[in-house]
Design a protein around this motif. Structure first.
Motif, PDB file in Angstrom:
ATOM      1  N   PHE A  70       0.832  -1.205   0.000  1.00  0.00           N
ATOM      2  CA  PHE A  70       0.000   0.000   0.000  1.00  0.00           C
ATOM      3  C   PHE A  70       0.871   1.261   0.000  1.00  0.00           C
ATOM      4  O   PHE A  70       0.626   2.196  -0.768  1.00  0.00           O
ATOM      5  CB  PHE A  70      -0.916  -0.028   1.231  1.00  0.00           C
ATOM      6  N   LEU A  71       1.896   1.277   0.858  1.00  0.00           N
ATOM      7  CA  LEU A  71       2.760   2.458   0.964  1.00  0.00           C
ATOM      8  C   LEU A  71       3.669   2.617  -0.254  1.00  0.00           C
ATOM      9  O   LEU A  71       4.129   3.722  -0.551  1.00  0.00           O
ATOM     10  CB  LEU A  71       3.610   2.375   2.237  1.00  0.00           C
ATOM     11  N   ALA A  72       3.897   1.522  -0.973  1.00  0.00           N
ATOM     12  CA  ALA A  72       4.738   1.582  -2.172  1.00  0.00           C
ATOM     13  C   ALA A  72       3.947   1.902  -3.429  1.00  0.00           C
ATOM     14  O   ALA A  72       4.535   2.332  -4.436  1.00  0.00           O
ATOM     15  CB  ALA A  72       5.474   0.255  -2.356  1.00  0.00           C
ATOM     16  N   ASN A  73       2.617   1.742  -3.368  1.00  0.00           N
ATOM     17  CA  ASN A  73       1.814   1.867  -4.580  1.00  0.00           C
ATOM     18  C   ASN A  73       0.617   2.809  -4.486  1.00  0.00           C
ATOM     19  O   ASN A  73       0.229   3.399  -5.496  1.00  0.00           O
ATOM     20  CB  ASN A  73       1.300   0.485  -5.008  1.00  0.00           C
ATOM     21  N   VAL A  74       0.016   2.938  -3.335  1.00  0.00           N
ATOM     22  CA  VAL A  74      -1.238   3.692  -3.218  1.00  0.00           C
ATOM     23  C   VAL A  74      -0.984   5.060  -2.597  1.00  0.00           C
ATOM     24  O   VAL A  74      -0.946   6.076  -3.308  1.00  0.00           O
ATOM     25  CB  VAL A  74      -2.296   2.886  -2.422  1.00  0.00           C
ATOM     26  N   VAL A  75      -0.808   5.120  -1.294  1.00  0.00           N
ATOM     27  CA  VAL A  75      -0.444   6.383  -0.639  1.00  0.00           C
ATOM     28  C   VAL A  75       1.068   6.365  -0.458  1.00  0.00           C
ATOM     29  O   VAL A  75       1.599   5.873   0.532  1.00  0.00           O
ATOM     30  CB  VAL A  75      -1.188   6.566   0.694  1.00  0.00           C
ATOM     31  N   THR A  76       1.764   6.888  -1.458  1.00  0.00           N
ATOM     32  CA  THR A  76       3.226   6.891  -1.471  1.00  0.00           C
ATOM     33  C   THR A  76       3.758   8.280  -1.108  1.00  0.00           C
ATOM     34  O   THR A  76       3.032   9.278  -1.210  1.00  0.00           O
ATOM     35  CB  THR A  76       3.741   6.516  -2.866  1.00  0.00           C
ATOM     36  N   GLU A  77       5.024   8.332  -0.727  1.00  0.00           N
ATOM     37  CA  GLU A  77       5.627   9.641  -0.453  1.00  0.00           C
ATOM     38  C   GLU A  77       5.684  10.485  -1.720  1.00  0.00           C
ATOM     39  O   GLU A  77       5.526  11.710  -1.673  1.00  0.00           O
ATOM     40  CB  GLU A  77       7.021   9.476   0.155  1.00  0.00           C
ATOM     41  N   GLU A  78       5.889   9.846  -2.872  1.00  0.00           N
ATOM     42  CA  GLU A  78       5.949  10.580  -4.134  1.00  0.00           C
ATOM     43  C   GLU A  78       4.596  11.222  -4.458  1.00  0.00           C
ATOM     44  O   GLU A  78       4.529  12.391  -4.879  1.00  0.00           O
ATOM     45  CB  GLU A  78       6.366   9.631  -5.270  1.00  0.00           C
ATOM     46  N   TRP A  79       3.526  10.466  -4.254  1.00  0.00           N
ATOM     47  CA  TRP A  79       2.185  11.020  -4.490  1.00  0.00           C
ATOM     48  C   TRP A  79       1.887  12.126  -3.482  1.00  0.00           C
ATOM     49  O   TRP A  79       1.371  13.198  -3.842  1.00  0.00           O
ATOM     50  CB  TRP A  79       1.152   9.896  -4.393  1.00  0.00           C
TER      51      TRP A  79
END
Length: 200
Positions: free
Chosen positions: A35-44
């Motif tokens: 989830f943290l790598a794909n959905v709510v990411t730091e980049e997003w």
């Protein structure tokens, strides 16, 4: 004019990790990491730091990951829970600098809406003369413009600004303008840097 100290906020004054919120909502460790790598990411998330509105970001993300609608909405409403607490020793340095009459500023990559939620919960910000927030200015570190805004708002030349930040690219950009910039690792090292600069 007296030299001022400019603090970053995330990972300098306060710990910050998206997982601090979402580990409350996702029990499975592998799913949480996905989830943290794909959905709510730091980049997003950085899109909000650069000035994008949550009203645009959140529905767009839900459309991509509808199974996580509740979690994505929690990102928008429970952001303060991504801040587990203060970085050890940093607030004490702020208080000592303030007591010594050193002018204090913040320069932070932080979403405008999130900072409006977070600032009132933290009295340490009362010590700062001004806080330059990327989401409000719609320009983020390490873009040169946001450093120029600090110079303008503080009324100081580059060499009159001592800056600490945990991101090497942000430090490099500050040094390129002539700031006295120091990569933050911990409060003990920062204290030594402030003493060496004659600020403590």
């Amino acid at each position: 004019m007296r030299k001022a100290v400019v603090f970053d906020i995330g990972r300098v004054l306060f710990h910050w990790q998206l997982g601090a919120l979402f580990e409350k909502l996702i029990d499975d460790r592998a799913e949480l990491e996905w989830f943290l790598a794909n959905v709510v990411t730091e980049e997003w998330h950085f899109e909000h730091d650069r000035g994008r509105a949550l009203a645009d970001m959140v529905p767009e993300r839900i459309a991509l990951y509808p199974q996580y609608e509740t979690h994505i909405r929690a990102y928008a409403t429970r952001f303060n829970e991504t801040v587990p607490g203060p970085v050890e020793g940093s607030h004490e340095l702020v208080e000592r600098l303030a007591a010594a009459g050193v002018p204090l500023y913040c320069l932070t990559n932080f979403g405008d809406e999130f900072f409006a939620m977070f600032r009132p919960t933290q009295p340490v910000f009362d010590h700062f003369e001004d806080i330059i927030v990327s989401g409000t200015e719609k320009v983020a570190k390490p873009d040169a413009r946001i450093y120029e805004i600090v110079e303008e708002r503080s009324g100081r030349r580059a060499e009159q600004l001592f800056f600490t930040d945990d991101n090497a690219a942000n430090i490099a950009a500050a040094r390129a303008r002539g700031w006295d910039a120091h990569l933050f690792t911990d409060a003990v090292s920062l204290e030594a840097q402030l003493v060496a600069a004659g600020l403590l």
